[in-house]
Design a protein around this motif. Structure first.
Motif, PDB file in Angstrom:
ATOM      1  N   UNK A 513       0.836  -1.192   0.000  1.00  0.00           N
ATOM      2  CA  UNK A 513       0.000   0.000   0.000  1.00  0.00           C
ATOM      3  C   UNK A 513       0.877   1.252   0.000  1.00  0.00           C
ATOM      4  N   UNK A 514       0.581   2.169  -0.916  1.00  0.00           N
ATOM      5  CA  UNK A 514       1.308   3.426  -1.016  1.00  0.00           C
ATOM      6  C   UNK A 514       0.306   4.527  -1.331  1.00  0.00           C
ATOM      7  N   UNK A 515       0.687   5.777  -1.020  1.00  0.00           N
ATOM      8  CA  UNK A 515      -0.249   6.889  -1.169  1.00  0.00           C
ATOM      9  C   UNK A 515       0.425   8.042  -1.910  1.00  0.00           C
ATOM     10  N   UNK A 516      -0.309   8.614  -2.871  1.00  0.00           N
ATOM     11  CA  UNK A 516       0.148   9.772  -3.631  1.00  0.00           C
ATOM     12  C   UNK A 516      -0.923  10.854  -3.513  1.00  0.00           C
ATOM     13  N   UNK A 517      -0.541  11.999  -2.951  1.00  0.00           N
ATOM     14  CA  UNK A 517      -1.481  13.082  -2.651  1.00  0.00           C
ATOM     15  C   UNK A 517      -1.152  14.283  -3.532  1.00  0.00           C
ATOM     16  N   UNK A 518      -2.157  14.832  -4.221  1.00  0.00           N
ATOM     17  CA  UNK A 518      -1.978  16.027  -5.046  1.00  0.00           C
ATOM     18  C   UNK A 518      -2.897  17.118  -4.536  1.00  0.00           C
ATOM     19  N   UNK A 519      -2.345  18.347  -4.419  1.00  0.00           N
ATOM     20  CA  UNK A 519      -3.101  19.477  -3.873  1.00  0.00           C
ATOM     21  C   UNK A 519      -2.958  20.661  -4.813  1.00  0.00           C
ATOM     22  N   UNK A 520      -4.079  21.328  -5.132  1.00  0.00           N
ATOM     23  CA  UNK A 520      -4.049  22.469  -6.046  1.00  0.00           C
ATOM     24  C   UNK A 520      -3.161  23.584  -5.508  1.00  0.00           C
ATOM     25  N   UNK A 521      -2.603  24.382  -6.444  1.00  0.00           N
ATOM     26  CA  UNK A 521      -1.715  25.470  -6.055  1.00  0.00           C
ATOM     27  C   UNK A 521      -2.424  26.495  -5.172  1.00  0.00           C
ATOM     28  N   UNK A 522      -3.741  26.612  -5.314  1.00  0.00           N
ATOM     29  CA  UNK A 522      -4.493  27.583  -4.515  1.00  0.00           C
ATOM     30  C   UNK A 522      -4.380  27.303  -3.022  1.00  0.00           C
ATOM     31  N   UNK A 523      -3.996  26.076  -2.668  1.00  0.00           N
ATOM     32  CA  UNK A 523      -3.881  25.710  -1.253  1.00  0.00           C
ATOM     33  C   UNK A 523      -2.486  25.957  -0.700  1.00  0.00           C
ATOM     34  N   UNK A 524      -1.601  26.589  -1.469  1.00  0.00           N
ATOM     35  CA  UNK A 524      -0.243  26.841  -0.978  1.00  0.00           C
ATOM     36  C   UNK A 524      -0.273  27.625   0.325  1.00  0.00           C
TER      37      UNK A 524
END
Length: 627
Positions: A513-524
Motif C-alpha cells: 500500500x502506497x499513497x500519492x497526494x496532489x493538492x491544487x496550487x491555490x492551497x499553498x
C-alpha cells in the motif's frame, strides 16, 4: 566639480567593456605562425623555424616528434601518395601518437586505439573534430593538428616543445637552417634531410626519391606569382607573412608540376591556400581570393566558402558560440550572413527563426507549444520560451516509510500509529495514515490504512490495504460519488479520490500500500502535516503545529501523531545493508534494474530520475521488497 557618480560609473564600465573587447580581439588575432609546421601541394614543407623546402618523398615519414628521450610525448607520422586527376600529391594517412593514445586518420576514417570513432569525439584531454573541409585534433598535451583531407597538413605545438622536436618540421629552436640543413659544419640538401626522416618498416619496401635535375630558370613565372600573392585579397597578409618563400614555391609549382596546365594550376592553388592559412595564423584576415575561374571551391547545401571565417560556427543548438570564440579565423564552408547551421534537423543553414527545438529526443517545429502541470513552453528560434502555470503539489508515502513533502523534502520514518499527513485550514479536511510494523523488526513498517476526514469531519472515509472502503463505518461499493468527493476504482491495484477542496488521492494497493497526494496550487501555505506546509520552501517543511521546526524526520513525525497514546519513535540511522551482506546483494541485484537502460524502466529515464527510486535500504530487510 567633476563628473557625477553615475557618469563616472558609466565611463568606467564603457572603458572596461572596450578593454575587454580589445583583449579578446588581440587574443583571437595573435601571431602564432612561428609555432606552426605545415606541408602542402607539390611536396612543400615549412618548418617551425620558417624554412620552406621541397621534398618529393612518398614513403612514411616522421613529420614531427618529441625527441627529448626514449619516451616520446607525441609523434606525427604521415604518408603521401601521388595525386589523382590533375590534383597535387595527397596526404594518404596520418598516424598521431599522443602519450598512450594512437590516432590514425584517413580521408574517411578516424581510428583511436584500434577502434573507429565517430566525430566529434571527446575523451580525457583529446578532441577529434571533422568538418566538410578539415579534420582537427586537439590535445591537452599542447598539440593541435589540422588536415584538409587532401594535400595540406598543419601542426601547432606549445612552446614547451621548443628545441625538443625532430622530423620534417625541424627542431623548433628558432634558428632557420641550423640543425636541419647545417649540422656540425656539414650542409644537407632538402632531399638528404627528408630521407633521414623516413620511417623504416620491415614489411614495406619504399624507395627514397632521387635528386632531380634542376629545372630551367623559373624566373619567368615570378611576375605571375607576384600578381597572385599580392592581390587585394592578401593586403592584410603582406606585413605578417614573409612573401619570398611562397613566391619561390609558386615558381617551383609552375616549373615542376607535370600533367598539363590543370595540374600546374592545382599546385599553385595549394600554395596560395597555404599562404592564406599562414596569414590567418599570423593574425591576418585574407579576403576571398578564389573566383569561379581561379581555384574555385564548392560547399554542401547553401553554405558558402570563405577564406576567413570563425571556426566556432553558430548553430541552432548554440547560437552565441562565435561571440565567445578565441580561435583564429580560418578558411572553410560557413553559413551565409544572417543564418546559422541547423544541427538539430540537419537542414543546412537557416534563419534563426526557423530553428527547431528538441526535448527528450523529440523534435518540435518553431511556434509549437507543449504544456505540463507547471508551465507552458513555446519553441522560439531553437529555444524554449516558458511561462509558469498554476502548479499543484504532490506528496508521497512509499514503501511504508519513505515520505516526500509537497515542497520536495524527502525523509524516512518508521512509525507505529495514525499520523496526520495533511490537514487544511479551519479543519476543512484532514488526511491520516496508519503506519505499523509488518516484519520481524520495528524497522520494517507498512502503510495499513488511509483515512480521509471530509466535509469538516462530517464524513469519514477509510481505505484499507485489502482494497475495502468504508464510509462512516459502512462498506461502500465503488464508484461512489457525493456532492463533495468521488471515489473510483480504475484498476485492481489503484483507488482514485477527488475532493472538492482541490485534493486528489491515488491509493496504490499492490504489491504494498502506497499513497500519492496532489493538492491544487491555490492551497499553498494553507496545509500542515507530514506532507509539509506547501509554501515552496523545503527548508521549513519540518514545522510542527506549534510553529517549531524540528531537526529530524522522527521528531517532526512524532509531533503529528493522531493518537497521544502512541509511543514516540526514534530516528534509525544505521544502514540496513551493512548488517547482512546477503540481503545487500539481493537489494543491489533487484534495485539496479531501475537504472539500467535496457530494462522496461529505461524508457522512463528521460522523464523520471531513477536515482530517486534506487533506495537499496528498503530491500535489505526481508519485506517489503525493492520498490
Amino acid at each position: 566639480m567633476g563628473l557625477p557618480l553615475a557618469c563616472l560609473a558609466a565611463v568606467c564600465l564603457a572603458l572596461s567593456v572596450a578593454g575587454g573587447s580589445e583583449l579578446q580581439t588581440e587574443g583571437r588575432a595573435r601571431d602564432h605562425g612561428h609555432s606552426v609546421c605545415s606541408a602542402w601541394g607539390d611536396f612543400h614543407y615549412k618548418t617551425f623555424d620558417g624554412d620552406v623546402f621541397r621534398f618529393p618523398g612518398l614513403c612514411d615519414y616522421n613529420f614531427a616528434s618529441d625527441c627529448r628521450g626514449s619516451y616520446k610525448e607525441f609523434a606525427v607520422h604521415l604518408k603521401r601518395g601521388p595525386g589523382q586527376a590533375g590534383a597535387p600529391p595527397q596526404v594518404e594517412s596520418i598516424l598521431l601518437t599522443i602519450k598512450d593514445d594512437a590516432i590514425y586518420l584517413t580521408r574517411h576514417l578516424a581510428v583511436l586505439n584500434g577502434a573507429v570513432v565517430s566525430t566529434p569525439h571527446y575523451s580525457p584531454g583529446l578532441l577529434i573534430e571533422k568538418s566538410d573541409v578539415y579534420t582537427k585534433v586537439y590535445s591537452r598535451a599542447g598539440l593541435a593538428l589540422m588536415w584538409n583531407h587532401e594535400d595540406a597538413i598543419m601542426l601547432e605545438l606549445d612552446s614547451k616543445f621548443r628545441n625538443h622536436t625532430c622530423g620534417l618540421c625541424g627542431d623548433y629552436n628558432g634558428l632557420q637552417s641550423y640543425s636541419e640543413f647545417l649540422s656540425d659544419g656539414v650542409l644537407f640538401s632538402a632531399l638528404e634531410f627528408g630521407n633521414m626522416q623516413k620511417i623504416n618498416q620491415p614489411d614495406v619496401q619504399c624507395e627514397d626519391p632521387e635528386e632531380e635535375p634542376a629545372p630551367a630558370s623559373c624566373a619567368e613565372h615570378r611576375a605571375e606569382c607576384e600578381r597572385l600573392l599580392t592581390a587585394e585579397a592578401f593586403a592584410d597578409c603582406q606585413d605578417r607573412v614573409p612573401l619570398e618563400p611562397y613566391l619561390q614555391a609558386c615558381q617551383q609549382d609552375r616549373c615542376r608540376c607535370s600533367g598539363g596546365d590543370g595540374h600546374r594550376d592545382a599546385c599553385v592553388c595549394s600554395t596560395m591556400a597555404e599562404f592564406s592559412r599562414q596569414c590567418s595564423h599570423a593574425g591576418g584576415r585574407p579576403g576571398n581570393w578564389r573566383t569561379a575561374s581561379l581555384c574555385p571551391k564548392t560547399c554542401p547545401g547553401n553554405m558558402v566558402y570563405l577564406e576567413s571565417g570563425s571556426p566556432c560556427m553558430d548553430t541552432c543548438s548554440h547560437l552565441q558560440v562565435s561571440s565567445l570564440c578565441e580561435e583564429h579565423r580560418m578558411d572553410g564552408c560557413f553559413c551565409p550572413e544572417g543564418t546559422v547551421y541547423d544541427d538539430i534537423v540537419g537542414g543546412g543553414c537557416v534563419p534563426v527563426s526557423q530553428c527547431h527545438c528538441r526535448l527528450h529526443g523529440h523534435l518540435y517545429t518553431p511556434g509549437q507549444e507543449i504544456t505540463n502541470n507547471c508551465e507552458q513552453c513555446v519553441c522560439n528560434a531553437g529555444r524554449w520560451v516558458c511561462k509558469d502555470l498554476p502548479c499543484p503539489g504532490t506528496c508521497t508515502l512509499e514503501g511504508g516509510s519513505h515520505i516526500t513533502t509537497f515542497d520536495g523534502k524527502k525523509f524516512t520514518f518508521h512509525g507505529d500509529c495514525y499520523y496526520v499527513l495533511a490537514k487544511g485550514d479551519n479543519d476543512s479536511y484532514a488526511l491520516l495514515g496508519e503506519l505499523a510494523p509488518c516484519g520481524s523488526t520495528d524497522k520494517q513498517t507498512c502503510l495499513k490504512t488511509v483515512v480521509l476526514l471530509a466535509d469538516r469531519k462530517k464524513n469519514v472515509v477509510v481505505f484499507k490495504s485489502d482494497g475495502s472502503v468504508l464510509l462512516n463505518e459502512l462498506q461502500v461499493n465503488l464508484p461512489h460519488v457525493t456532492a463533495s468527493f468521488s471515489i473510483f476504482h480504475p484498476s485492481s491495484y489503484h483507488i482514485v479520490v477527488s475532493v472538492a477542496v482541490g485534493l486528489r488521492l491515488q491509493v496504490q494497493l499492490a504489491p504494498v500500500m502506497q499513497l500519492f497526494v496532489t493538492l491544487d496550487q491555490a492551497a499553498q501555505g494553507q496545509v500542515q502535516g507530514l506532507c509539509g506546509n506547501f509554501n515552496g520552501l523545503e527548508g521549513d517543511d519540518f514545522k510542527t503545529a506549534s510553529g517549531l521546526v524540528e531537526a529530524t524526520g522522527a521528531g517532526f513525525a512524532n509531533a503529528w501523531k493522531a493518537q497521544s497514546s502512541c509511543r514516540d519513535k526514534a530516528d534509525w540511522l544505521d544502514d540496513p545493508c551493512s548488517l547482512n551482506i546477503e540481503s545487500a546483494n539481493y537489494a543491489e541485484h533487484w534495485c539496479s534494474l531501475l537504472k539500467k537502460t535496457e530494462t522496461p524502466f529505461g524508457r522512463c529515464h528521460s522523464t523520471v530520475d531513477p536515482a530517486e527510486y534506487y533506495k537499496v535500504g528498503g530491500t535489505c530487510t526481508p519485506s517489503p521488497p525493492c520498490r
